[in-house]
Design a protein around this motif. Sequence first.
Motif, short mmCIF file in Angstrom:
data_model
loop_
_atom_site.label_atom_id
_atom_site.label_comp_id
_atom_site.label_asym_id
_atom_site.label_seq_id
_atom_site.Cartn_x
_atom_site.Cartn_y
_atom_site.Cartn_z
N LEU A 38 0.82 -1.22 0.00
CA LEU A 38 0.00 0.00 0.00
C LEU A 38 0.85 1.26 0.00
CD1 LEU A 38 -2.85 -0.94 2.50
CD2 LEU A 38 -3.03 -0.60 0.03
N ARG A 39 1.98 1.22 0.65
CA ARG A 39 2.85 2.40 0.74
C ARG A 39 3.34 2.82 -0.64
NH1 ARG A 39 7.99 3.12 0.84
NH2 ARG A 39 8.51 0.93 1.07
N THR A 40 3.81 1.85 -1.43
CA THR A 40 4.33 2.16 -2.76
C THR A 40 3.28 2.02 -3.85
OG1 THR A 40 5.05 -0.12 -3.11
CG2 THR A 40 6.65 1.41 -2.12
N ARG A 41 2.15 1.41 -3.48
CA ARG A 41 1.07 1.13 -4.44
C ARG A 41 1.56 0.27 -5.60
NH1 ARG A 41 -3.30 5.86 -3.77
NH2 ARG A 41 -3.14 5.83 -1.53
N GLU A 42 2.29 -0.77 -5.21
CA GLU A 42 2.80 -1.72 -6.19
C GLU A 42 2.23 -3.10 -5.93
OE1 GLU A 42 7.19 0.30 -6.86
OE2 GLU A 42 7.04 -1.61 -5.80
N VAL A 43 2.06 -3.84 -7.00
CA VAL A 43 1.66 -5.24 -6.93
C VAL A 43 2.75 -6.05 -7.61
CG1 VAL A 43 -0.06 -6.95 -7.64
CG2 VAL A 43 -0.80 -4.69 -6.88
N LYS A 44 3.29 -7.04 -6.88
CA LYS A 44 4.34 -7.91 -7.41
C LYS A 44 3.72 -9.27 -7.67
CE LYS A 44 7.62 -5.45 -4.61
NZ LYS A 44 8.14 -5.35 -3.28
N VAL A 45 3.87 -9.74 -8.90
CA VAL A 45 3.25 -11.00 -9.31
C VAL A 45 4.31 -11.93 -9.87
CG1 VAL A 45 1.46 -12.08 -10.72
CG2 VAL A 45 1.14 -9.73 -9.89
N SER A 46 4.43 -13.11 -9.26
CA SER A 46 5.29 -14.17 -9.80
C SER A 46 4.42 -15.10 -10.62
CB SER A 46 5.96 -14.94 -8.66
OG SER A 46 6.80 -14.09 -7.91
N PHE A 47 4.93 -15.48 -11.80
CA PHE A 47 4.12 -16.30 -12.70
C PHE A 47 4.99 -17.20 -13.56
CE2 PHE A 47 5.16 -12.46 -14.95
CZ PHE A 47 5.33 -12.82 -16.27
N VAL A 48 4.34 -18.22 -14.10
CA VAL A 48 5.01 -19.18 -14.98
C VAL A 48 4.77 -18.74 -16.42
CG1 VAL A 48 5.12 -21.59 -15.70
CG2 VAL A 48 4.62 -21.02 -13.30
N PRO A 49 5.83 -18.38 -17.14
CA PRO A 49 5.65 -18.01 -18.55
C PRO A 49 5.10 -19.20 -19.34
CG PRO A 49 7.91 -17.56 -17.78
CD PRO A 49 7.21 -18.32 -16.70
N GLY A 50 4.28 -18.91 -20.30
CA GLY A 50 3.67 -19.98 -21.08
C GLY A 50 2.30 -20.36 -20.54
N GLU A 51 2.06 -20.09 -19.25
CA GLU A 51 0.74 -20.35 -18.67
C GLU A 51 -0.07 -19.07 -18.54
OE1 GLU A 51 0.57 -22.90 -15.27
OE2 GLU A 51 2.32 -24.04 -15.94
N ILE A 52 0.62 -17.95 -18.38
CA ILE A 52 -0.01 -16.63 -18.34
C ILE A 52 1.05 -15.62 -18.71
CG2 ILE A 52 0.40 -16.20 -15.89
CD1 ILE A 52 -2.47 -14.91 -15.84
N THR A 53 0.64 -14.49 -19.26
CA THR A 53 1.59 -13.45 -19.66
C THR A 53 1.48 -12.24 -18.73
OG1 THR A 53 0.02 -12.37 -21.15
CG2 THR A 53 1.40 -14.14 -22.08
N ALA A 54 2.51 -11.43 -18.74
CA ALA A 54 2.47 -10.18 -17.98
C ALA A 54 1.34 -9.29 -18.48
CB ALA A 54 3.81 -9.47 -18.06
N GLU A 55 1.11 -9.31 -19.78
CA GLU A 55 0.02 -8.50 -20.35
C GLU A 55 -1.33 -8.97 -19.84
OE1 GLU A 55 -1.95 -5.54 -22.08
OE2 GLU A 55 0.24 -5.69 -21.88
N ARG A 56 -1.55 -10.27 -19.73
CA ARG A 56 -2.83 -10.78 -19.22
C ARG A 56 -3.00 -10.41 -17.75
NH1 ARG A 56 -7.44 -10.41 -18.98
NH2 ARG A 56 -8.58 -11.96 -17.80
N ILE A 57 -1.91 -10.41 -17.00
CA ILE A 57 -1.97 -9.99 -15.59
C ILE A 57 -2.41 -8.54 -15.51
CG2 ILE A 57 -0.54 -9.49 -13.56
CD1 ILE A 57 1.09 -12.06 -14.39
N ARG A 58 -1.83 -7.68 -16.35
CA ARG A 58 -2.24 -6.26 -16.40
C ARG A 58 -3.72 -6.14 -16.74
NH1 ARG A 58 1.26 -1.99 -17.48
NH2 ARG A 58 -0.21 -1.24 -19.03
N GLU A 59 -4.16 -6.88 -17.77
CA GLU A 59 -5.57 -6.83 -18.19
C GLU A 59 -6.50 -7.26 -17.06
OE1 GLU A 59 -5.65 -9.36 -21.60
OE2 GLU A 59 -4.65 -7.89 -22.88
N ALA A 60 -6.14 -8.31 -16.33
CA ALA A 60 -6.99 -8.81 -15.25
C ALA A 60 -7.15 -7.75 -14.14
CB ALA A 60 -6.42 -10.10 -14.67
N ILE A 61 -6.09 -7.03 -13.84
CA ILE A 61 -6.18 -5.98 -12.81
C ILE A 61 -7.03 -4.83 -13.31
CG2 ILE A 61 -4.84 -4.30 -11.47
CD1 ILE A 61 -2.57 -6.42 -11.39
N ILE A 62 -6.89 -4.47 -14.58
CA ILE A 62 -7.71 -3.41 -15.16
C ILE A 62 -9.18 -3.81 -15.15
CG2 ILE A 62 -8.24 -2.22 -17.34
CD1 ILE A 62 -5.15 -2.26 -17.85
N GLU A 63 -9.47 -5.09 -15.45
CA GLU A 63 -10.86 -5.57 -15.44
C GLU A 63 -11.50 -5.45 -14.06
OE1 GLU A 63 -10.65 -9.54 -17.02
OE2 GLU A 63 -10.14 -8.81 -19.02
#
Length: 89
Positions: A38-63
């Motif tokens: 909350l202090r920095t207003r950052e979200v850190k996401v660890s993920f497996v490439p090939g199963e989900i993309t960074a772009e899809r993560i961004r889209e899901a948060i926007i949704e």
Amino acid sequence: MNRVVLKVPTIDCGSCIETIRRALMEESGGVTKVEGDLRTREVKVSFVPGEITAERIREAIIELGHEIGEAFSQGRPDVKRGHPRPGRN
């Protein structure tokens, strides 16, 4: 495994972070960890490439109704440290 750190200026409480965490974990088995600050207003996401993309993560948060700023980093958090250098025991 990769990690992306996103600036999410619209998070302002623990519920926001928990909602994002829950949605991303349900989105795909490819998301392995979600942390929010909350202090920095950052979200850190660890993920497996090939199963989900960074772009899809961004889209899901926007949704979820949040704004997304810049992606600060994307890389491999699983790089192992502490291994001896070649030729050393």
